[in-house]
Design a protein around this motif. Structure first.
Motif, short mmCIF file in Angstrom:
data_model
loop_
_atom_site.label_atom_id
_atom_site.label_comp_id
_atom_site.label_asym_id
_atom_site.label_seq_id
_atom_site.Cartn_x
_atom_site.Cartn_y
_atom_site.Cartn_z
N ALA A 104 8.77 -0.29 1.93
CA ALA A 104 7.63 0.08 2.77
C ALA A 104 7.00 -1.17 3.36
O ALA A 104 7.11 -2.27 2.80
CB ALA A 104 6.59 0.85 1.95
N LEU A 105 6.34 -1.00 4.49
CA LEU A 105 5.52 -2.05 5.08
C LEU A 105 4.08 -1.56 5.06
O LEU A 105 3.75 -0.55 5.69
CB LEU A 105 5.96 -2.34 6.52
N LEU A 106 3.24 -2.29 4.32
CA LEU A 106 1.87 -1.84 4.10
C LEU A 106 0.90 -3.00 4.17
O LEU A 106 1.28 -4.17 4.05
CB LEU A 106 1.74 -1.16 2.73
N SER A 107 -0.37 -2.65 4.31
CA SER A 107 -1.42 -3.66 4.18
C SER A 107 -1.41 -4.20 2.76
O SER A 107 -1.32 -3.43 1.79
CB SER A 107 -2.79 -3.03 4.47
N PRO A 108 -1.52 -5.52 2.58
CA PRO A 108 -1.54 -6.05 1.21
C PRO A 108 -2.70 -5.52 0.38
O PRO A 108 -2.62 -5.47 -0.84
CB PRO A 108 -1.65 -7.57 1.43
N ALA A 109 -3.77 -5.09 1.06
CA ALA A 109 -4.95 -4.61 0.34
C ALA A 109 -4.72 -3.27 -0.36
O ALA A 109 -5.46 -2.93 -1.28
CB ALA A 109 -6.14 -4.49 1.28
N VAL A 110 -3.70 -2.51 0.06
CA VAL A 110 -3.47 -1.21 -0.57
C VAL A 110 -2.38 -1.26 -1.63
O VAL A 110 -2.08 -0.25 -2.26
CB VAL A 110 -3.12 -0.13 0.48
N VAL A 111 -1.78 -2.44 -1.83
CA VAL A 111 -0.73 -2.58 -2.83
C VAL A 111 -1.36 -2.99 -4.15
O VAL A 111 -1.96 -4.06 -4.25
CB VAL A 111 0.32 -3.62 -2.41
N PRO A 112 -1.28 -2.16 -5.19
CA PRO A 112 -1.95 -2.47 -6.46
C PRO A 112 -1.22 -3.57 -7.23
O PRO A 112 -0.06 -3.88 -6.96
CB PRO A 112 -1.90 -1.14 -7.22
N ASP A 113 -1.93 -4.15 -8.18
CA ASP A 113 -1.32 -5.12 -9.10
C ASP A 113 -0.49 -4.32 -10.10
O ASP A 113 -1.02 -3.77 -11.06
CB ASP A 113 -2.41 -5.92 -9.80
N ASP A 114 0.81 -4.25 -9.86
CA ASP A 114 1.68 -3.34 -10.60
C ASP A 114 3.00 -4.05 -10.86
O ASP A 114 3.67 -4.52 -9.93
CB ASP A 114 1.90 -2.07 -9.76
#
Length: 298
Positions: free
Chosen positions: A240-250
């Motif tokens: 996926a290509l997403l905003s870094p702000a919506v990617v959780p610390d996972d």
């Protein structure tokens, strides 16, 4: 003719049921029916065609409905403006929020606004940027958060830029590219993608970037919510290509910066044509002092 009778007509026209219209207006069904019949006698026309099972507007009813809505809107605005004249903000504030909003903490902003203006009714709507722009132009929405590629400027609304961000590639921890520190778009040419539906503003930044780079990509999955997108990535099905702000610390995910990757701009949008006091108050809450809004474009 009373304003309350107009409200009954609007409710019945929208609900198409005396029972539901009465419940919506917090009156007994017989009272609502009596008031509408009284209004029809006063006007000398039939507003609704009725059977035991159906309720529909007549041609006269259609004409009356449009004028009634306008009169009710004007009456509501008169109350709001009178309150604003003595420093009280009232009325309804309808806000549109895209699924990927990152520049504003919406719950915190609404909580602060509600504490400052408790008499304002807040309506939150989900959806996409294009439908929000149309709703603002139609007068059905006051304010919206938009997300658009940097080459796509909002038209017909006033805007304030909230954030500019470059999207990142999101892969599972087991993906062959998970250890890379940076990627190019052509590194992803053979990957299977998940993205927002084709034609939506959420999808546009990625489509435009791949097209400009001359790289073809396969989007096998489409989803409107980031949670589903991230779950598909976690299971190793897609990139996926997403905003870094919506990617959780996972630990199951890796977010990797992209060289010449898609750029997305988040806007606050509103109409500058006779905004309500509630809309103006909300804009003051979520924009810096003396913001420099971008002019309305045609």
């Amino acid at each position: 003719m009373e304003l309350q009778q107009m409200r009954y007509v609007v409710a019945l026209a929208e609900e198409r049921s005396f029972t539901r219209a009465a419940e919506r207006c917090f009156v007994v069904q017989s009272a609502l029916s009596h008031q509408i019949k009284a209004l029809e006698r006063e006007l000398g026309v039939t507003l609704f065609a009725r059977t035991n099972r159906r309720v529909e507007l007549t041609v006269a009813g259609e004409a009356f409905l449009a004028a009634a809505r306008g009169s009710l809107d004007a009456a509501d605005r008169a109350v709001v403006d009178a309150a604003a004249a003595v420093g009280e903000v009232r009325g309804t504030l309808t806000i549109g929020v895209i699924p990927t909003v990152t520049a504003i903490n919406i719950p915190a902003a609404l909580a602060a606004f509600h504490r400052a203006h408790p008499a304002v009714r807040i309506r939150l709507r989900g959806g996409g940027s294009h439908e929000f722009i149309a709703a603002i132009n139609d007068g059905a929405m006051d304010v919206a958060v938009l997300g658009l590629p940097d080459s796509m400027k909002p038209r017909g609304v006033s805007t304030h830029v909230l954030a500019r961000e470059r999207l990142v590639a999101v892969v599972s921890a087991s993906h062959r590219l998970a250890g890379r520190r940076r990627l190019r778009l052509d590194d992803l040419a053979d990957e299977t993608f998940v993205d927002f539906p084709a034609g939506t503003p959420g999808r546009a930044p990625s489509d435009l970037a791949f097209e400009a780079a001359g790289v073809r990509r396969e989007v096998a999955f489409e989803a409107m919510g980031t949670e589903l997108i991230l779950d598909l990535v976690r299971h190793g099905l897609v990139v996926a290509l997403l905003s870094p702000a919506v990617v959780p610390d996972d630990d199951a995910l890796r977010a990797i910066p992209l060289s010449a990757g898609p750029t997305r701009i988040e806007y606050l949008a509103w109409s500058d044509f006779n905004p309500s006091p509630a809309a103006e108050a909300f804009l003051r809450h979520v924009t810096p002092p003396n913001p420099a809004p971008q002019p309305r474009t045609r």
